[in-house]
Design an enzyme around this catalytic site. Structure first.
Site, short mmCIF file in Angstrom:
data_model
loop_
_atom_site.label_atom_id
_atom_site.label_comp_id
_atom_site.label_asym_id
_atom_site.label_seq_id
_atom_site.Cartn_x
_atom_site.Cartn_y
_atom_site.Cartn_z
N TYR A 145 0.84 -1.20 0.00
CA TYR A 145 0.00 0.00 0.00
C TYR A 145 0.87 1.25 0.00
O TYR A 145 0.75 2.11 -0.87
CB TYR A 145 -0.90 -0.04 1.22
CG TYR A 145 -1.93 1.06 1.32
CD1 TYR A 145 -3.00 1.13 0.42
CD2 TYR A 145 -1.86 2.02 2.34
CE1 TYR A 145 -3.96 2.13 0.54
CE2 TYR A 145 -2.82 3.01 2.45
CZ TYR A 145 -3.87 3.05 1.55
OH TYR A 145 -4.83 4.04 1.67
N GLU A 147 4.06 1.84 -0.63
CA GLU A 147 4.95 2.10 -1.76
C GLU A 147 4.16 2.37 -3.04
O GLU A 147 4.60 3.14 -3.89
CB GLU A 147 5.95 0.95 -1.96
CG GLU A 147 6.91 0.76 -0.80
CD GLU A 147 7.95 1.90 -0.64
OE1 GLU A 147 7.77 2.98 -1.24
OE2 GLU A 147 8.91 1.70 0.11
N VAL A 187 -10.00 -0.16 12.70
CA VAL A 187 -10.23 -0.15 14.14
C VAL A 187 -11.65 0.32 14.50
O VAL A 187 -12.29 -0.27 15.38
CB VAL A 187 -9.13 0.65 14.87
CG1 VAL A 187 -9.16 2.14 14.55
CG2 VAL A 187 -9.20 0.43 16.37
N ASN A 190 -14.33 -2.35 13.55
CA ASN A 190 -14.13 -3.49 14.45
C ASN A 190 -14.70 -3.21 15.83
O ASN A 190 -15.47 -3.99 16.38
CB ASN A 190 -12.64 -3.80 14.61
CG ASN A 190 -12.13 -4.76 13.56
OD1 ASN A 190 -12.84 -5.08 12.61
ND2 ASN A 190 -10.88 -5.20 13.70
N ASP A 206 -0.44 -2.78 23.34
CA ASP A 206 -0.92 -2.24 24.63
C ASP A 206 -1.90 -1.09 24.42
O ASP A 206 -2.43 -0.53 25.39
CB ASP A 206 0.26 -1.81 25.51
CG ASP A 206 1.23 -0.92 24.75
OD1 ASP A 206 0.83 -0.39 23.68
OD2 ASP A 206 2.38 -0.76 25.20
N THR A 210 -1.16 5.75 18.67
CA THR A 210 -2.17 6.78 18.46
C THR A 210 -2.60 6.88 16.99
O THR A 210 -1.86 6.51 16.09
CB THR A 210 -1.66 8.18 18.89
OG1 THR A 210 -0.65 8.60 17.96
CG2 THR A 210 -1.13 8.17 20.31
N ARG A 211 -3.79 7.42 16.81
CA ARG A 211 -4.31 7.81 15.50
C ARG A 211 -5.15 9.06 15.70
O ARG A 211 -5.58 9.36 16.82
CB ARG A 211 -5.20 6.72 14.89
CG ARG A 211 -4.49 5.41 14.52
CD ARG A 211 -3.52 5.57 13.38
NE ARG A 211 -2.97 4.28 12.95
CZ ARG A 211 -1.90 3.69 13.49
NH1 ARG A 211 -1.28 4.25 14.51
NH2 ARG A 211 -1.46 2.53 13.03
N ARG A 277 0.34 8.90 14.83
CA ARG A 277 -0.04 9.54 13.57
C ARG A 277 -0.96 10.71 13.85
O ARG A 277 -1.97 10.57 14.51
CB ARG A 277 -0.75 8.52 12.67
CG ARG A 277 -1.08 9.09 11.32
CD ARG A 277 -1.84 8.12 10.47
NE ARG A 277 -1.04 7.01 9.98
CZ ARG A 277 -1.56 5.85 9.63
NH1 ARG A 277 -2.83 5.63 9.72
NH2 ARG A 277 -0.77 4.90 9.16
#
Ligand code: UDP
Length: 311
Positions: A145, A147, A187, A190, A206, A210-211, A277
């Protein structure tokens, strides 16, 4: 304007079709339904300004008549999807990009490429501005994805430099909202699915990675501005919401918003999963006058409502 959108039946693509139609443009949507679904665009079929062509954009592409803007948005975007379709992912963002750029040149159309925050890989600079070059593993599982998107960015700029094509690149950070596939593996779908089913939420690692999550309507507004504004040839824009959350915070929020009694389980972290991110959107703020308006709580409430009817 007459606008061609590849990936029209996808999550972002279908919202984009809707937006361009609402502004009175004519839209030709292309999709091969690899990860998109006809359900996302069924309601557009009665609109006389909408034409749909079931097509794989990695094949030779020709469309009759004038085209003013091409938006190349076809591509599996969930890590689970692109790792399930590694070769096709690379094709759609190499051959598919070449075909759509060639068509844009033939038609004298403006070209918008849907890139991604994944071009920054596991970033060493935080938050990520557009002039950061990234930290990508070229042979890891996500490289199909990352590249391909980087290659497509380079190809898009080559058409700009060699042929003077009016191109713009949007680097899309994590986006969510209605019409995401509930089983696409990302995420937010889900966690919402698990919370609504009363199953434990699967946090990978754990959960301190982050996002920054952008609601779909905000993203579409940003893309629309990039597409219609004059004088942006060769420009790159980060589009995303700069509010950053850990995955564990996200899990707790979704449990709270759904009123679920689900717990949390901790599973292995996927290889090369980026640690942090967050977009630096200074440029989009300044040049487009754009910034996200929908916070995570509000966006999640709207998304949960949509998923509730479908789970
Ligand atoms: N993730 C998770 N549980 C899940 C799915 C994803 O903890 O059920 C994590 C994943 O490891 C990553 C983050 O959530 O750190 C975002 O993953 P996603 O697949 O949504 O997209 P990405 O941002 O990695 O492209």
């Amino acid at each position: 304007m007459r606008v061609l959108i590849t990936g029209a039946a996808g999550f972002i693509g279908s919202h984009l079709c809707e937006r361009f139609l609402r502004e009175g443009h004519e839209v030709i949507g292309l999709d091969n339904f690899l990860t998109g679904t006809p359900d996302n665009i069924a309601h557009l079929f009665e609109n006389p300004n909408f034409t749909f062509i079931k097509y794989d954009v990695t094949n030779f592409l020709y469309i009759k008549g004038d085209i003013d803007i091409i938006l190349h948005f076809a591509c599996p975007a969930s890590p689970v999807d692109y790792m399930n379709h590694p070769i096709h992912t690379m094709k759609v963002d190499s051959v598919g990009t070449l075909n759509t750029l060639g068509l844009a040149r033939e038609k004298g159309a403006r070209y918008i490429f849907a890139s991604t925050s994944e071009v920054y890989g596991n970033p060493l600079v935080h938050p990520q501005p557009e002039d950061y070059w990234g930290n990508v593993n070229p042979v890891g599982p996500r490289s199909v994805y990352d590249e391909a998107k980087r290659f497509s960015e380079a190809l898009t700029m080559a058409y700009h430099r060699q042929h003077g094509l009016d191109v713009r690149i949007v680097r899309i950070f994590n986006t969510y909202g209605p019409r995401m596939r509930i089983n696409d593996g990302r995420v937010i779908p889900n966690f919402i699915y698990q919370a609504l089913k009363g199953e434990p939420l699967t946090v990978y690692g754990d959960g301190i990675q982050t996002r920054s999550f952008c609601y779909i309507d905000d993203l579409v507004e940003g893309i629309y501005r990039v597409a219609v504004k004059e004088g942006l040839g060769g420009e790159v824009f980060n589009l995303g919401n700069p509010e950053e959350f850990t995955i564990l915070e996200l899990a707790k929020k979704i449990i709270e918003i759904t009123g679920s009694r689900s717990g949390i389980v901790f599973l292995d972290r996927p290889q090369d999963d980026p640690d942090r991110r967050r977009p630096d959107i200074t440029k989009a703020r300044k040049v487009l006058g754009w910034e996200p308006r929908v916070g995570l709580d509000e966006g999640l409430r709207r998304t949960v409502e949509w998923f509730r009817e479908r789970v």
